[in-house]
Design a protein around this motif. Structure first.
Motif, mmCIF file in Angstrom:
data_model
loop_
_atom_site.group_PDB
_atom_site.id
_atom_site.type_symbol
_atom_site.label_atom_id
_atom_site.label_comp_id
_atom_site.label_asym_id
_atom_site.label_seq_id
_atom_site.Cartn_x
_atom_site.Cartn_y
_atom_site.Cartn_z
ATOM 1 N N ARG A 1 1.806 13.001 -1.741
ATOM 2 C CA ARG A 1 1.753 11.702 -1.603
ATOM 3 C C ARG A 1 2.870 11.219 -0.648
ATOM 4 O O ARG A 1 2.880 10.259 0.304
ATOM 5 N N THR B 1 1.045 -1.267 0.092
ATOM 6 C CA THR B 1 0.087 -0.061 -0.057
ATOM 7 C C THR B 1 0.893 1.248 -0.082
ATOM 8 O O THR B 1 0.674 2.150 -0.625
ATOM 9 N N LEU B 2 2.062 1.140 0.747
ATOM 10 C CA LEU B 2 2.883 2.393 0.814
ATOM 11 C C LEU B 2 3.560 2.471 -0.514
ATOM 12 O O LEU B 2 3.426 3.713 -1.013
ATOM 13 N N ALA C 1 -3.742 8.570 -2.746
ATOM 14 C CA ALA C 1 -3.390 7.459 -3.339
ATOM 15 C C ALA C 1 -4.143 7.097 -4.719
ATOM 16 O O ALA C 1 -5.096 7.990 -4.964
ATOM 17 N N GLY D 1 2.368 8.854 2.645
ATOM 18 C CA GLY D 1 2.722 7.715 3.094
ATOM 19 C C GLY D 1 3.547 7.454 4.445
ATOM 20 O O GLY D 1 3.166 6.529 5.059
ATOM 21 N N ALA E 1 -4.128 9.622 3.072
ATOM 22 C CA ALA E 1 -3.726 8.174 2.436
ATOM 23 C C ALA E 1 -4.705 8.308 1.172
ATOM 24 O O ALA E 1 -4.532 8.034 0.129
ATOM 25 N N ILE F 1 0.815 4.316 -2.905
ATOM 26 C CA ILE F 1 0.486 5.545 -2.687
ATOM 27 C C ILE F 1 1.606 6.429 -3.015
ATOM 28 O O ILE F 1 1.462 7.368 -3.606
ATOM 29 N N THR F 2 2.822 5.845 -2.543
ATOM 30 C CA THR F 2 4.024 7.155 -3.026
ATOM 31 C C THR F 2 4.357 6.883 -4.254
ATOM 32 O O THR F 2 5.079 8.083 -4.630
ATOM 33 N N TYR G 1 12.429 6.671 -0.294
ATOM 34 C CA TYR G 1 11.753 7.783 -0.996
ATOM 35 C C TYR G 1 12.846 8.348 -2.359
ATOM 36 O O TYR G 1 12.484 8.657 -3.324
ATOM 37 N N LEU H 1 2.318 4.951 7.327
ATOM 38 C CA LEU H 1 3.036 3.997 7.734
ATOM 39 C C LEU H 1 3.215 4.400 9.197
ATOM 40 O O LEU H 1 3.130 3.279 9.960
ATOM 41 N N LEU I 1 10.636 5.830 -4.929
ATOM 42 C CA LEU I 1 9.453 6.205 -4.702
ATOM 43 C C LEU I 1 9.169 7.674 -5.237
ATOM 44 O O LEU I 1 7.933 7.960 -5.284
ATOM 45 N N TRP J 1 -4.248 10.214 9.515
ATOM 46 C CA TRP J 1 -3.538 9.485 8.420
ATOM 47 C C TRP J 1 -4.675 9.348 7.097
ATOM 48 O O TRP J 1 -4.177 9.244 6.051
#
Lengths: 460, 348
Positions: free
Chosen positions: A143, A130-131, A224, A147, A220, A134-135, B297, A151, B301, A216
């Motif tokens: 975003r 999921t992280l 996303a 993230g 999120a 999203i990122t 990141y 998290l 990412l 969050w």
């Protein structure tokens, strides 16, 4: 159980080996077949309560609706993602499908886990895909922050849960869900035991989310991409609810006293987040806060620990999963056309896309819990069980229902009715894919009206 | 470097650690430790750069202090108990002194300040040797002494995890980040030393694998700071996709291998009725996770089609062997299901 898990795992080689033209149809068909087979789980005929019992995995009337929802959501996510990833390089599309599939895999293992540590590991394992979704695939710079919030909020709640579970394993000798309900009631008297109670539930409360630790979620959900929002709203929040329902069996009798502030937080959250929805300009943010609001009711239903409360919570979780995911898909159809989430910029769509308005209408009605949809059934059961506990909750839950109706209507009227803005001159007509997506969301919701016993949980 | 000299130094490194492993007499153990220090000094200074020489000097001074303290403590033990055996120590004073000396040797808080500065002055390969091989000999000794005062080890452990987490938050240089990561992981290892030495060994070995992967990832990208990581997507795309998972494994996220030691250590602490310690250690892992996440990141990412974070470099053919990295990455990511086997194999 393996006849669902192994095909899900095989979806990953399918995603990487399919020829480019057939990538999305193949993965869609594959995941639809898995979803259809998963419907067989709904038949819970066992006297011990557990069906499909294996060494590590089993299903029972609480987990089967959630499992079926998870399996049903994967084809929907693939349908929804097809358009916005079309311009990306092929390998990245394959990677995206792989991430969605791995999320599905971990979720199936989480909901069917018989041992609580396995549930914990899978619960945490869902965080990584999921992280990344999203990122990596989100569209705005926010975003990254989303993230981090996602998290760290979840982990800050779940690390105490790990310690609490290990302490429980120490005192009862086992963490198998099959036998945990039959173990001797714990002597929970000291202050440390109260902290242990909080440790057991905090992770799930953060995940649900409870108002107060919900920050969050708007980040999120909004940042996303559509598949991320769908899986977050529909299933990942329900992981928290499911975990709570499993753990709360062992936490008696402390829950009678200690749950008081959390029920208040939950109900107050229903009102507060509903009111925030009335002031939102960002469409996805509105749907996200609406999720917090509905989940607040679910938290209340679970913490009240009555049969109607539990049933209502499960029904509302399933119904909300389908509805919220449908709303995010609708918001995404707007976003793909205007590349903006601001409601002001995409008004009066009934003039331009009337068929989509029908879906907006049904989804908004489901969101405000119109009878005879299951949304109402869940909400009503929870409200009744809370009323039974204390008449004063009716003020909060009644007002919450009213505010929910207001913002659902507000969302519908803002996006569909009224004059269309002057700058919207070339909107693509609705794709059949989008119609199919909405139908596949809302049809199960309507069909569940006809056989609600499937999602009643243990009360069936 | 001249291959004969390099061979001699590496041989010396290996011999030193082996001597410490094989010794039951404190003097022999001390000799092995000193051999290790002496053998790595030329490796650290090989680039004749002032920063490298500074790092070498700092390393030599701290390690020599630690070794002298070790010698002094073992002599005191011989004076007090009449024997030099490592496993037969009973008097609390030399035991505590030796624990502190070994803590200085490996870089536990509060005697950790040398580690980031030393690691920063080294090239990535020597830094890797420092982070992994040089920890083996002191741990061999730590695993053998019977601790007397439980609170000192727990204090060292908790302080190290917290210092490792907070210290790394403000760093942009990768080697310093890895130094603080090392301090944090060493804290976890010390935390459980008195309850289950086999878990310490398990944590040490998983840390080796994870940090080996991380150092090799940075070496392949030839990057030594966070900004330089931004171009790794152009140099090695598949590695860029896997590197966040390696970093999250270092951070201890399930279902990756890095979760295994944390889980087992928390289980052991729970069995010993140390729930607040366990919770504090678990939460301190979140601090470290923040900067691992920051690295992932920067590296992966935020890749395109989002705005590029760095300019594209020349894509020259890398001459680095990729097989070790491939094997260690597999181990870093996929060993969690083998936890029972790992626990069974590493029973001391």
């Amino acid at each position: 159980m393996l006849k669902i898990l192994i095909p899900t795992l095989m979806l990953i080689p399918t995603a990487w080996g399919a020829p480019a033209k057939w990538l999305w149809p193949t993965t869609l068909a594959h995941s639809l077949v898995i979803a259809l087979i998963s419907l067989t789980w709904l038949k819970n005929m066992s006297e011990t309560g557990w069906t499909s019992l294996g060494l590590y995995m089993a299903t029972d009337p609480l987990s089967t609706p959630l499992l079926v929802l998870t399996c049903w959501l994967l084809p929907l996510m693939i349908l929804a993602s097809q358009n916005h990833t079309a311009l990306e390089p092929l390998n990245r599309q394959r990677m995206y499908i792989t991430l969605l599939t791995s999320l599905q895999f971990f979720l199936i293992l989480a909901f069917s886990a018989t041992e609580v540590i396995m549930f914990y590991v899978m619960f945490e394992a869902t965080l990584i895909p999921t992280l990344i979704i999203i990122t990596r695939w989100g569209n705005q710079t926010e975003r990254l922050n989303a993230g981090i919030y996602f998290l760290f909020y979840t982990l800050a709640g779940s690390l105490p849960l790990l310690v609490a579970l290990l302490l429980l394993q120490n005192s009862t000798g086992t963490l198998s869900l099959l036998t945990l309900q039959f173990s001797d009631p714990l002597q929970l008297t000291s202050y440390a035991d109260k902290l242990w109670w909080a440790g057991c539930l905090l992770a799930f409360l953060v995940k649900m989310p409870l108002y107060g630790v919900h920050l969050w979620l708007p980040k999120a959900h909004v940042e996303a991409p559509v598949a991320g929002s769908m899986i977050l709203a529909a299933v990942l929040l329900k992981l928290g609810g499911y975990g709570m329902m499993r753990m709360i069996v062992m936490l008696d009798p402390l829950t009678k006293d200690l749950s008081y502030p959390f029920i208040i937080f939950a109900l107050w959250g229903v009102i507060m987040t509903g009111s925030i929805c009335l002031r939102q300009t960002d469409l996805k943010s509105l749907i996200a806060y609406s999720s917090v609001s509905h989940m607040g009711l679910v938290v209340g239903g679970i913490l009240i620990q009555t049969p109607w409360g539990f049933s209502g919570a499960l029904i509302l979780m399933i119904a909300h999963g389908l509805t919220s995911s449908a709303l995010f898909c609708l918001a995404n159809t707007n976003y793909e056309r205007t590349h903006s989430r601001t409601m002001l910029l995409a008004r009066g769509l009934q003039m331009v896309l009337p068929l989509m308005t029908a879906w907006w209408f049904i989804a908004s009605l489901a969101n405000l819990a119109l009878p005879p949809l299951p949304n109402l059934m869940g909400e009503l059961m929870i409200i009744t069980s809370l009323f039974n506990w204390s008449w004063w909750t009716l003020a909060l839950t009644g007002a919450g229902t009213l505010i929910t109706a207001s913002y659902s209507l507000y969302m519908f009227l803002m996006t569909q009715r009224g004059p269309i803005p002057a700058h919207m001159i070339a909107l693509e007509p609705t794709h059949s894919r989008e119609h199919l997506l909405m139908a596949l969301h809302l049809l199960p919701l309507v069909l569940l009206m006809l056989k609600p016993e499937l999602i009643w949980g243990w009360a069936y | 470097m001249n291959p004969y000299i390099l061979a001699t130094l590496l041989f010396g490194l290996g011999l030193g650690t082996t001597i410490t492993f094989a010794s039951s007499h404190w003097l022999l153990a001390w000799m092995g430790l000193e051999m290790n220090t002496l053998a790595i000094i030329p490796l650290m200074a090989q680039h004749h750069h002032p920063r490298a020489v500074e790092a070498t000097t700092k390393y030599f001074l701290t390690q020599a202090t630690a070794a002298a303290m070790l010698l002094f403590a073992s002599t005191t033990n011989a004076w007090l108990t009449g024997q030099w055996d490592i496993q037969q120590m009973t008097h609390p004073l030399p035991i505590t002194l030796i624990t502190l000396a070994l803590a200085l040797k490996i870089g536990l808080a509060p005697v950790h300040s040398w580690l980031p500065e030393v690691l920063q002055g080294l090239d990535l390969t020597t830094g890797l040797i420092l982070s992994t091989w040089q920890k083996l000999a002191p741990f061999a000794l730590l695993l053998q002494i019977q601790p007397v005062n439980s609170s000192i080890l727990i204090a060292l452990g908790l302080l190290s995890t917290l210092v490792g987490g907070w210290g790394g938050l403000n760093q942009t240089q990768l080697r310093k980040i890895l130094a603080y990561s090392s301090i944090a992981h060493l804290g976890w290892m010390i935390l459980v030393l008195q309850f289950s030495p086999s878990l310490t060994l398990l944590t040490l070995l998983t840390y080796f694998v994870m940090t080996f992967s991380t150092f090799l990832v940075f070496k392949l990208n030839k990057s030594t700071s966070i900004n330089m990581l931004a171009t790794s997507w152009a140099k090695a795309p598949a590695l860029t996709a896997l590197a966040p998972l390696v970093l999250l494994s270092l951070g201890g996220l399930p279902p990756l291998t890095g979760f295994m030691p944390k889980w087992l250590i928390l289980q052991e602490l729970a069995k010993q009725d140390l729930a607040p310690t366990a919770t504090l250690a678990a939460m301190s892992a979140l601090l470290s996770l923040y900067f691992y996440l920051r690295l992932s990141y920067a590296m992966t990412l935020t890749m395109s089609p989002n705005n590029l974070t760095g300019t594209t470099p020349w894509r020259l053919q890398s001459s680095q062997l990729t097989l070790p990295l491939a094997i260690s990455t597999l181990a870093t990511l996929l060993l969690l299901p083998l936890t029972p086997a790992a626990v069974a194999l590493l029973t001391l």
